[in-house]
Design a protein around this motif. Structure first.
Motif, PDB file in Angstrom:
ATOM      1  N   VAL A 126      -5.627  42.927  26.839  1.00  0.00           N
ATOM      2  CA  VAL A 126      -6.210  42.665  25.524  1.00  0.00           C
ATOM      3  C   VAL A 126      -5.923  43.905  24.675  1.00  0.00           C
ATOM      4  N   PRO A 127      -4.834  43.901  23.909  1.00  0.00           N
ATOM      5  CA  PRO A 127      -4.444  45.111  23.172  1.00  0.00           C
ATOM      6  C   PRO A 127      -5.484  45.630  22.198  1.00  0.00           C
ATOM      7  N   VAL A 128      -6.348  44.740  21.668  1.00  0.00           N
ATOM      8  CA  VAL A 128      -7.421  45.208  20.799  1.00  0.00           C
ATOM      9  C   VAL A 128      -8.614  44.277  20.968  1.00  0.00           C
ATOM     10  N   ARG A 129      -9.796  44.881  20.916  1.00  0.00           N
ATOM     11  CA  ARG A 129     -11.038  44.137  21.104  1.00  0.00           C
ATOM     12  C   ARG A 129     -12.099  44.692  20.156  1.00  0.00           C
ATOM     13  N   GLY A 130     -12.729  43.817  19.375  1.00  0.00           N
ATOM     14  CA  GLY A 130     -13.777  44.241  18.476  1.00  0.00           C
ATOM     15  C   GLY A 130     -15.118  44.349  19.174  1.00  0.00           C
ATOM     16  N   GLY A 131     -16.068  44.953  18.487  1.00  0.00           N
ATOM     17  CA  GLY A 131     -17.433  45.033  18.969  1.00  0.00           C
ATOM     18  C   GLY A 131     -18.313  44.045  18.226  1.00  0.00           C
ATOM     19  N   ARG A 132     -19.480  44.515  17.783  1.00  0.00           N
ATOM     20  CA  ARG A 132     -20.439  43.639  17.088  1.00  0.00           C
ATOM     21  C   ARG A 132     -20.447  43.851  15.584  1.00  0.00           C
ATOM     22  N   ASP A 133     -19.772  44.875  15.098  1.00  0.00           N
ATOM     23  CA  ASP A 133     -19.857  45.231  13.688  1.00  0.00           C
ATOM     24  C   ASP A 133     -18.638  44.744  12.918  1.00  0.00           C
ATOM     25  N   GLU A 134     -18.721  44.841  11.609  1.00  0.00           N
ATOM     26  CA  GLU A 134     -17.569  44.516  10.776  1.00  0.00           C
ATOM     27  C   GLU A 134     -16.459  45.534  11.033  1.00  0.00           C
ATOM     28  N   GLU A 135     -15.248  45.033  11.160  1.00  0.00           N
ATOM     29  CA  GLU A 135     -14.106  45.929  11.341  1.00  0.00           C
ATOM     30  C   GLU A 135     -12.804  45.183  11.127  1.00  0.00           C
ATOM     31  N   LEU A 136     -11.764  45.953  10.844  1.00  0.00           N
ATOM     32  CA  LEU A 136     -10.414  45.433  10.733  1.00  0.00           C
ATOM     33  C   LEU A 136      -9.644  45.919  11.955  1.00  0.00           C
ATOM     34  N   LEU A 137      -9.230  45.003  12.801  1.00  0.00           N
ATOM     35  CA  LEU A 137      -8.570  45.328  14.064  1.00  0.00           C
ATOM     36  C   LEU A 137      -7.074  45.113  13.927  1.00  0.00           C
ATOM     37  N   LEU A 138      -6.281  45.985  14.523  1.00  0.00           N
ATOM     38  CA  LEU A 138      -4.831  45.863  14.465  1.00  0.00           C
ATOM     39  C   LEU A 138      -4.215  46.061  15.834  1.00  0.00           C
ATOM     40  N   ALA A 139      -3.232  45.235  16.145  1.00  0.00           N
ATOM     41  CA  ALA A 139      -2.472  45.362  17.392  1.00  0.00           C
ATOM     42  C   ALA A 139      -1.158  44.618  17.221  1.00  0.00           C
ATOM     43  N   ASP A 140      -0.219  44.866  18.136  1.00  0.00           N
ATOM     44  CA  ASP A 140       1.116  44.276  18.040  1.00  0.00           C
ATOM     45  C   ASP A 140       1.287  43.126  19.014  1.00  0.00           C
ATOM     46  N   ALA A 141       1.855  42.037  18.517  1.00  0.00           N
ATOM     47  CA  ALA A 141       2.342  40.959  19.369  1.00  0.00           C
ATOM     48  C   ALA A 141       3.807  41.257  19.658  1.00  0.00           C
ATOM     49  N   ASP A 142       4.106  41.592  20.895  1.00  0.00           N
ATOM     50  CA  ASP A 142       5.400  42.138  21.293  1.00  0.00           C
ATOM     51  C   ASP A 142       6.269  41.052  21.933  1.00  0.00           C
ATOM     52  N   PRO A 143       7.362  40.640  21.276  1.00  0.00           N
ATOM     53  CA  PRO A 143       8.219  39.605  21.853  1.00  0.00           C
ATOM     54  C   PRO A 143       8.828  40.007  23.195  1.00  0.00           C
ATOM     55  N   ALA A 144       9.080  41.304  23.408  1.00  0.00           N
ATOM     56  CA  ALA A 144       9.643  41.743  24.681  1.00  0.00           C
ATOM     57  C   ALA A 144       8.636  41.540  25.808  1.00  0.00           C
ATOM     58  N   LEU A 145       7.369  41.878  25.554  1.00  0.00           N
ATOM     59  CA  LEU A 145       6.340  41.636  26.565  1.00  0.00           C
ATOM     60  C   LEU A 145       6.176  40.141  26.807  1.00  0.00           C
ATOM     61  N   LEU A 146       6.243  39.369  25.762  1.00  0.00           N
ATOM     62  CA  LEU A 146       6.121  37.915  25.886  1.00  0.00           C
ATOM     63  C   LEU A 146       7.215  37.361  26.792  1.00  0.00           C
ATOM     64  N   ALA A 147       8.451  37.786  26.569  1.00  0.00           N
ATOM     65  CA  ALA A 147       9.568  37.305  27.384  1.00  0.00           C
ATOM     66  C   ALA A 147       9.423  37.749  28.836  1.00  0.00           C
ATOM     67  N   ALA A 148       9.029  39.000  29.051  1.00  0.00           N
ATOM     68  CA  ALA A 148       8.880  39.510  30.414  1.00  0.00           C
ATOM     69  C   ALA A 148       7.755  38.799  31.144  1.00  0.00           C
ATOM     70  N   SER A 149       6.644  38.569  30.446  1.00  0.00           N
ATOM     71  CA  SER A 149       5.516  37.903  31.072  1.00  0.00           C
ATOM     72  C   SER A 149       5.857  36.455  31.423  1.00  0.00           C
ATOM     73  N   ARG A 150       6.584  35.781  30.556  1.00  0.00           N
ATOM     74  CA  ARG A 150       6.988  34.400  30.841  1.00  0.00           C
ATOM     75  C   ARG A 150       7.926  34.330  32.035  1.00  0.00           C
ATOM     76  N   ALA A 151       8.754  35.367  32.205  1.00  0.00           N
ATOM     77  CA  ALA A 151       9.639  35.394  33.368  1.00  0.00           C
ATOM     78  C   ALA A 151       8.862  35.676  34.651  1.00  0.00           C
ATOM     79  N   ASP A 152       7.863  36.548  34.565  1.00  0.00           N
ATOM     80  CA  ASP A 152       7.075  36.910  35.746  1.00  0.00           C
ATOM     81  C   ASP A 152       6.078  35.830  36.145  1.00  0.00           C
ATOM     82  N   SER A 153       5.556  35.105  35.171  1.00  0.00           N
ATOM     83  CA  SER A 153       4.532  34.081  35.423  1.00  0.00           C
ATOM     84  C   SER A 153       4.978  32.756  34.789  1.00  0.00           C
ATOM     85  N   PRO A 154       5.921  32.063  35.422  1.00  0.00           N
ATOM     86  CA  PRO A 154       6.539  30.882  34.802  1.00  0.00           C
ATOM     87  C   PRO A 154       5.708  29.611  34.955  1.00  0.00           C
TER      88      PRO A 154
END
Length: 261
Positions: free
Chosen positions: A222-250
Motif C-alpha cells: 500500500v504505497p500510501v495510506r491516510g489516517g482519520r484527518d483531512e489530507e491530500l495523499l500522493l503515490a505512484d502507480a508504476d506500470p513496471a511493478l504492475l507488469a512484474a506483479s502480473r508475471a509473478d502472480s498470474p
C-alpha cells in the motif's frame, strides 16, 4: 512502457458549499507535486446527506459543476475523478463519478451499480454498466463507487477488461475499516491492478466517515495510506511493478472459469 502515474487522493470532510474551491486548491497542490490524476470522494460535490436533499442538488452529467471541474482540470493540467449526484435525461437520480482529462475533456462517466442501505436506495437508481474505462498517460483507468469495490465480481470484471488503475470515490463510515485496511488491498492483489480508494472523513448526519484512503498495489503493498484527518495523499502507480506483479502472480491467466462461471 509508460512512466509512473502520480496519483493524488483527496480525503476531505463534507463541505459542499465550497467543494469546488477546495477541489481547485487540491488540484493546484497535487499538480505542483507532479500528480497527473486527482481522485475525490463519493458524492464529493453535494455531501452524502445534504439537508436540501439530492433533488435540489443533482445536475446532468454536463451541468455547471462538470464544466467547473473541466475548467480547473485544464487549468492545473491533471485529470480529476469527482463524485456527484447526477440527474439523468429521464429525471432519475444516480450516484455517479466522472473522469475529466488533464485538458478538460470528459473521458468517462459511471453510475454506481451497487447501492448501499436505505439512504441510497431512497434517492438513487443503480447504474447498469459494470465496466467504464478511459486511457490516461498509457494506462487504462476504470471507475467504481464505494460499495461496488466490496464485490469481487466488479473488480474482476475490470481486470478482465484490462483496467490498470481502478479509481473508487468512497463514503465509507465507521466501523467498517476492514474495507480499506484489508479488502481493498486484497482486491488489488487478486485482480492484479492498482486501486485508488478515496474516502471521506469527518461527520455528516448520522455518519462518521472512516478515512483510511489508500492506493493499493497489485503486489500487496500500500504505497500510501491516510489516517482519520483531512489530507491530500500522493503515490505512484508504476506500470513496471504492475507488469512484474502480473508475471509473478498470474491469477487471470490461471483462472478456470469453466469450473465456476
Amino acid at each position: 512502457m509508460p512512466s509512473s502515474l502520480r496519483t493524488a487522493l483527496l480525503q476531505s470532510a463534507p463541505a459542499p458549499a465550497d467543494a469546488l474551491d477546495r477541489l481547485d486548491e487540491a488540484a493546484r497542490r497535487a499538480a505542483a507535486d507532479g500528480a497527473r490524476l486527482l481522485v475525490t470522494s463519493e458524492l464529493y460535490l453535494t455531501g452524502y446527506t445534504p439537508e436540501a436533499g439530492f433533488d435540489a442538488l443533482a445536475e446532468p452529467a454536463d451541468g455547471p459543476s462538470a464544466r467547473a471541474v473541466s475548467a480547473l482540470a485544464a487549468r492545473h493540467g491533471l485529470a480529476v475523478v469527482h463524485g456527484y449526484a447526477e440527474r439523468g435525461a429521464d429525471g432519475r437520480l444516480h450516484n455517479s463519478a466522472a473522469l475529466t482529462g488533464p485538458d478538460g475533456t470528459p473521458l468517462a462517466h459511471y453510475r454506481k451499480t451497487h447501492l448501499y442501505g436505505d439512504h441510497e436506495h431512497r434517492w438513487f437508481t443503480p447504474g447498469d454498466r459494470p465496466v467504464v474505462q478511459a486511457r490516461l498517460d498509457g494506462l487504462t483507468l476504470g471507475l467504481l463507487v464505494c460499495y461496488d469495490v466490496e464485490f469481487p465480481e466488479t473488480v474482476r470484471a475490470h481486470a478482465l477488461a484490462g483496467t490498470d488503475l481502478l479509481c473508487v470515490p468512497t463514503a465509507l463510515a465507521e466501523p467498517f475499516t476492514v474495507v480499506p485496511d484489508t479488502l481493498v488491498p486484497a482486491r488489488a492483489v487478486e485482480s492484479q491492478l492498482y486501486v485508488a480508494y478515496a474516502n471521506r472523513t469527518g461527520t455528516e448526519g448520522p455518519y462518521t466517515f472512516a478515512g483510511r484512503s489508500c492506493l493499493a498495489a497489485p503486489d500487496g503493498t500500500v504505497p500510501v495510506r491516510g489516517g482519520r484527518d483531512e489530507e491530500l495523499l500522493l503515490a505512484d502507480a508504476d506500470p513496471a511493478l504492475l507488469a512484474a506483479s502480473r508475471a509473478d502472480s498470474p491469477y487471470l491467466r490461471d483462472r478456470r472459469p469453466e469450473l465456476y462461471g
